[in-house]
Design an enzyme around this catalytic site. Structure first.
Site, mmCIF file in Angstrom:
data_model
loop_
_atom_site.group_PDB
_atom_site.id
_atom_site.type_symbol
_atom_site.label_atom_id
_atom_site.label_comp_id
_atom_site.label_asym_id
_atom_site.label_seq_id
_atom_site.Cartn_x
_atom_site.Cartn_y
_atom_site.Cartn_z
ATOM 1 N N GLU A 191 0.820 -1.216 0.000
ATOM 2 C CA GLU A 191 0.000 0.000 0.000
ATOM 3 C C GLU A 191 0.854 1.268 0.000
ATOM 4 O O GLU A 191 0.844 2.047 0.953
ATOM 5 C CB GLU A 191 -0.956 -0.016 1.191
ATOM 6 C CG GLU A 191 -1.927 -1.183 1.121
ATOM 7 C CD GLU A 191 -2.905 -1.249 2.280
ATOM 8 O OE1 GLU A 191 -2.653 -0.622 3.313
ATOM 9 O OE2 GLU A 191 -3.923 -1.943 2.150
ATOM 10 N N GLU A 386 -5.290 -8.971 0.014
ATOM 11 C CA GLU A 386 -5.863 -8.727 1.343
ATOM 12 C C GLU A 386 -7.363 -8.548 1.204
ATOM 13 O O GLU A 386 -7.822 -7.774 0.344
ATOM 14 C CB GLU A 386 -5.301 -7.444 1.973
ATOM 15 C CG GLU A 386 -3.898 -7.545 2.467
ATOM 16 C CD GLU A 386 -3.487 -6.334 3.292
ATOM 17 O OE1 GLU A 386 -4.351 -5.717 3.955
ATOM 18 O OE2 GLU A 386 -2.295 -6.000 3.261
HETATM 19 C C1 BG6 Z 1 -4.239 -3.119 5.219
HETATM 20 C C2 BG6 Z 1 -2.812 -3.314 5.696
HETATM 21 O O1 BG6 Z 1 -4.439 -1.842 4.796
HETATM 22 O O2 BG6 Z 1 -5.247 -3.315 6.164
HETATM 23 C C3 BG6 Z 1 -2.659 -4.349 6.782
HETATM 24 O O3 BG6 Z 1 -1.974 -3.654 4.613
HETATM 25 C C4 BG6 Z 1 -3.757 -4.178 7.808
HETATM 26 O O4 BG6 Z 1 -1.368 -4.263 7.332
HETATM 27 C C5 BG6 Z 1 -5.107 -4.364 7.098
HETATM 28 O O5 BG6 Z 1 -3.634 -5.030 8.907
HETATM 29 C C6 BG6 Z 1 -6.307 -4.350 7.998
HETATM 30 O O6 BG6 Z 1 -6.306 -3.202 8.783
HETATM 31 P P1 BG6 Z 1 -6.429 -3.291 10.366
HETATM 32 O O7 BG6 Z 1 -6.231 -1.931 10.836
HETATM 33 O O8 BG6 Z 1 -7.778 -3.836 10.636
HETATM 34 O O9 BG6 Z 1 -5.347 -4.238 10.800
#
Ligand code: BG6
Length: 489
Positions: A191, A386
């Site tokens: 990101e 993700e």
């Molecule tokens: C993404 C990141 O934007 O979101 C991760 O690459 C992150 O590192 C994921 O963990 C989810 O966000 P959060 O804040 O719920 O962990």
């Protein structure tokens, strides 16, 4: 009736990042990273991202003096450092074809600027990759996922310094050379766009170190250095590993106009462009005109070296990977509209969508829309690296975890993903669910915001046995992978 399933060879798997899963923050010669110095604020509202992610020089000084892992949860993570064999075995039980993970830069070069790499760190990832390959799991490796060594912040001002490009190149050469027979899929920066939303974790930038400077200028200068470094990393990777595939990685924020009023449609287009400008740069190898206009209009001048443009143009990425969690609305005026949380943003609520416990709006069709938009725009294979639902899980008296809500989330997203592939003609290499094993949340540093198929017995302060327990979704995902999605229909 035809049976629906995913394309042959579709890479199903899961994803984590070293800074959130590994722990062992001082073991094996590792240096401290920015994430090891990021403390949680459990008393602050989870939607207040600014409070959670603003870091000052004083905060770092305090962190360096503190040995307290309970305040700095990324120091213990899920203790993958000591559990990786069992964890990868569990991934293989689910049938993973791919495991997305990252290498902690500070395990290889503890200070970032060291001349020689740390052999113990290199050996650790050799062991992790061997363990994956033993089960036929392909590693997909992010070179930098919120892990710049803290020394680079303190002595170079992070990615604002041009010198950091050279340190990163040295690191990339070492890891590509060392793992050339083990890793084919690579991502350069996680990101890259998140520099705007959390400049400390992404770029090692601390605002109070830039008094009297335009902060946006600082951020974009650091981002420029990452763009150049990403292109150079792609070059190095291709030279050392000729059959490697290198991807960019973007936060796919998806905006809908709140109404069909042209002003709202225009605002949605502008918001979408503010998401695309980074991947446009990495895919097309040059800054898009609308980003250059933004620089001009905001008085931002990027300092470049003579061949930066050529490097960026010559070494674009091979594929486009992204995270997708939610969508939100755009309106020319937010007056009177409900605002909700999203992935490190707050945005206008869509009255047609439900939200997670953290306020992120759940929108499977938005995934299909995002895939189509990205594929139409770039004509490069996509990789969803993700996606998932952060939720509070409860261990029942009999020791089981019934996370049906997570299964429902995935099921709807998988169907939308297949619609994009089958009906819209999108080329998608694979899918890795985020936090396939529970890890520390990035934005709020909570353990209790869980994404995994595998539960880790540990609380927000790091207390617990760290025992791994498969959730109901573990067995469900296994069936999905086994049948290549056929069981969804
Ligand atoms: C993404 C990141 O934007 O979101 C991760 O690459 C992150 O590192 C994921 O963990 C989810 O966000 P959060 O804040 O719920 O962990």
């Amino acid at each position: 009736m035809t049976t629906r399933k995913f394309p042959e060879g579709f890479l199903w798997g899961g994803a984590t990042a070293a800074n959130q899963v590994e722990g062992g923050y001082k073991e094996g010669g590792k240096g401290l990273s920015v994430s090891d110095c990021a403390r949680h604020h459990l008393d602050v509202d989870v939607t207040d991202y600014k409070a959670h992610n603003t870091v000052t020089t004083k905060d770092i000084e305090d962190a360096l003096k503190s040995e307290d892992e309970s305040l700095y949860p990324k120091r213990h993570g899920s203790d993958f450092y000591h559990h990786y064999k069992d964890d990868i075995k569990m991934f293989s039980e689910m049938g993973f074809k791919v495991y997305r993970m990252s290498i902690a830069w500070s395990r290889i070069f503890p200070n970032g600027d060291d001349k020689e790499p740390n052999e113990e760190g290199l050996k650790f990832y050799d062991d992790v990759f061997d363990e994956c390959l033993k089960y036929g799991i392909e590693p997909l490796v992010t070179m930098s996922h919120y892990e710049p060594p803290i020394n680079l912040t303190l002595n170079y001002d992070g990615w604002y310094s041009r010198e950091v490009i050279g340190f990163f190149e040295r690191y990339v050469k070492i890891i590509c050379e060392r793992y050339k027979n083990k890793v084919k899929y690579w991502l350069t920066f996680n990101e890259v766009d998140s520099m705007i939303r959390h400049p400390y974790t992404t770029g090692g930038l601390i605002e109070d170190r830039f008094p009297e400077m335009n902060w946006e200028q600082v951020i974009f200068q650091a981002m420029h250095h990452q763009f150049v470094a990403s292109a150079l990393a792609t070059k190095i990777c291709h030279e050392i590993i000729p059959d490697s595939k290198v991807g960019c990685m973007l936060t796919k924020l998806t905006y809908y106009p709140y109404t069909c009023k042209p002003e709202d449609v225009l605002k949605a287009q502008q918001d979408m462009r503010s998401t695309y400008c980074y991947s446009d740069t990495q895919v097309f190898g040059e800054y898009p005109a609308y980003l250059l206009s933004r620089f001009k209009n905001n008085g931002i001048e990027i300092k470049k070296e003579a061949n930066d443009d050529e490097i960026m143009k010559k070494y674009p990425v091979d594929f486009v990977s992204f995270s997708y969690y939610m969508s939100s609305c755009s309106a020319s005026s937010a007056d009177g509209l409900d605002v909700t949380a999203g992935n490190t943003i707050n945005a206008i609520k869509n009255p047609y969508l439900p939200s997670s416990d953290w306020g992120w709006q759940i929108d499977p069709i938005g995934l299909r829309i995002s895939m189509v938009d990205l594929y139409d725009r770039y004509r490069k294979p996509l990789f969803i690296v993700e996606n998932g639902l952060g939720a509070k899980d409860v261990v029942k008296e009999d020791g089981t975890i019934d996370d049906q809500y997570r299964i429902d989330y995935f099921e709807a997203h998988f169907k939308a993903m297949l619609d994009a592939i089958e009906y819209d003609g999108v080329d998608c290499l694979g899918y890795t669910s985020w936090g396939c094993i529970d890890i520390i949340s990035e934005s709020t540093k909570q353990m209790s915001k869980r994404y995994g198929f595998i539960y880790v017995d540990c609380d927000d302060y790091g207390n617990g046995t760290y025992k791994r327990i498969p959730k109901k979704s573990f067995y469900w995902y296994k069936k999905v992978i086994e049948s290549n999605g056929k069981c969804l229909f």
